[in-house]
Design a protein around this motif. Structure first.
Motif, PDB file in Angstrom:
ATOM      1  N   UNK A  35      12.829  -6.795  -7.447  1.00  0.00           N
ATOM      2  CA  UNK A  35      12.409  -7.673  -6.930  1.00  0.00           C
ATOM      3  C   UNK A  35      12.113  -6.443  -4.811  1.00  0.00           C
ATOM      4  N   UNK A  36      11.959  -5.263  -5.104  1.00  0.00           N
ATOM      5  CA  UNK A  36      11.964  -4.831  -4.442  1.00  0.00           C
ATOM      6  C   UNK A  36      10.474  -3.539  -4.322  1.00  0.00           C
ATOM      7  N   UNK A  37       9.780  -3.095  -3.137  1.00  0.00           N
ATOM      8  CA  UNK A  37       9.317  -2.188  -3.225  1.00  0.00           C
ATOM      9  C   UNK A  37       9.356  -1.177  -3.280  1.00  0.00           C
ATOM     10  N   UNK A  41       2.597  -1.048 -12.018  1.00  0.00           N
ATOM     11  CA  UNK A  41       3.844  -0.987 -10.985  1.00  0.00           C
ATOM     12  C   UNK A  41       4.106  -1.368 -10.100  1.00  0.00           C
ATOM     13  N   UNK A  42       3.241  -3.165  -9.498  1.00  0.00           N
ATOM     14  CA  UNK A  42       3.098  -3.586  -9.081  1.00  0.00           C
ATOM     15  C   UNK A  42       4.147  -5.045  -9.926  1.00  0.00           C
ATOM     16  N   UNK A  86       0.877  -1.535  -0.205  1.00  0.00           N
ATOM     17  CA  UNK A  86      -0.206  -0.333   0.000  1.00  0.00           C
ATOM     18  C   UNK A  86       0.604   0.927  -0.180  1.00  0.00           C
ATOM     19  N   UNK A  87       2.160   1.589   0.836  1.00  0.00           N
ATOM     20  CA  UNK A  87       3.261   2.740   1.089  1.00  0.00           C
ATOM     21  C   UNK A  87       3.148   2.265  -0.656  1.00  0.00           C
ATOM     22  N   UNK A  88       3.716   1.553  -0.954  1.00  0.00           N
ATOM     23  CA  UNK A  88       4.606   1.219  -2.298  1.00  0.00           C
ATOM     24  C   UNK A  88       3.925   2.397  -3.626  1.00  0.00           C
TER      25      UNK A  88
END
Length: 292
Positions: free
Chosen positions: A268-270, A260-261, A233-235
């Motif tokens: 490998x990172x948000x 975006x996801x 959610x923050x991402x």
């Protein structure tokens, strides 16, 4: 007179060659109208000098998502500092791309109208700290020395001037200078299994003192701010914020979220950095396709 011209030219050439070995003249630096500087070593010289940063990165605190507590603490510390009240040096540690550097950039963007200046220094040049402090402490401005990605390798002694600046010198620290540093390590000096093995191999009579030496550096920062990986959610909130910043006419919808996801899964990172990179890629691709 003409017969002396070759000799005068030789003297001039010699002075040019000697210039890198002479201390630079920093009296011409325009502190009043410049927000940020970078400390750099001159070519082939052991002396450093301040160069103005013409276009400092502008980051608004509102753009930073998921780190409200860290923002509140660094704002309070900075406001104490620029009002002449006691304030702490700050160490920002944690996962990569979670906003450590961005929050420092936001400090400059928000508080430079209140006589705050920032000086960026590379960790490799920390041996120049005494020279830099002497240059800044007499100026009628508040300075934050910013060191990004601060860490030291085994056997590196360049951290010692930093220890003296933070809390370990007979000289009182200047009231107009603080250090804000970011690092992926909470303990800035490397610790190894060998540190524990030394207790049994008798390589040091007091091995615990060597370990304490490595831990004590980070403890000299009065304020520690820890940063953690972002939730999904923050991402997505960061993605939405950057899209509105880059181009408010682009609609943020389920298609953008899905893209975006997928982008974060490939990386490998948000992190906030990945969100920023996605938005640049998405908006650039969006406008390129619409021009065809």
């Amino acid at each position: 007179m003409e017969k002396f011209l070759p000799y005068l030219q030789k003297i001039a050439d010699t002075l040019d060659r000697l210039e890198p070995f002479l201390p630079p003249d920093n009296s011409h630096i325009d502190f009043a109208s410049t927000q940020a500087f970078r400390w750099v070593k001159r070519q082939h010289s052991s002396f450093g000098t301040l160069l103005p940063i013409k276009n400092p990165a502008y980051v608004d605190f509102k753009q930073l998502k998921g780190i409200d507590r860290q923002i509140s603490l660094i704002q309070q510390n900075t406001e104490q500092f620029i009002q002449g009240l006691p304030a702490n040096n700050v160490l920002l540690t944690g996962s990569r791309g979670t906003g450590k550097s961005s929050i420092v950039k936001a400090v400059l963007a928000n508080y430079h109208p209140q006589n705050l200046k920032m000086v960026e220094i590379d960790s490799d040049d920390l041996s120049d700290l005494p020279e830099l402090l002497e240059l800044l402490e007499s100026k009628p401005h508040y300075f934050i020395i910013f060191c990004d990605d601060l860490s030291f390798e085994a056997g590196d002694s360049s951290y010692k001037p930093l220890k003296a600046m933070l809390d370990g010198s007979l000289s009182s620290p200047a009231n107009n200078i603080l250090l804000y540093a970011t690092s992926n390590r909470r303990h800035l000096l490397p610790e190894s299994m060998q540190d524990n093995l030394n207790q049994y191999e008798a390589k040091e009579i007091h091995p615990q003192e060597a370990i304490e030496e490595k831990i004590s550096l980070s403890e000299r920062f009065g304020l520690w701010l820890s940063f953690y990986p972002h939730s999904q959610n923050d991402y997505l909130a960061i993605v939405k914020s950057w899209i509105n910043e880059f181009d408010a006419d682009i609609e943020y919808n389920e298609q953008v979220e899905r893209a975006a996801l997928q982008f974060s899964q490939m990386r490998g990172s948000r992190s906030g950095r990945v969100a920023y990179q996605f938005v640049k890629d998405y908006i650039g691709s969006y406008h390129l396709q619409n021009k065809r």
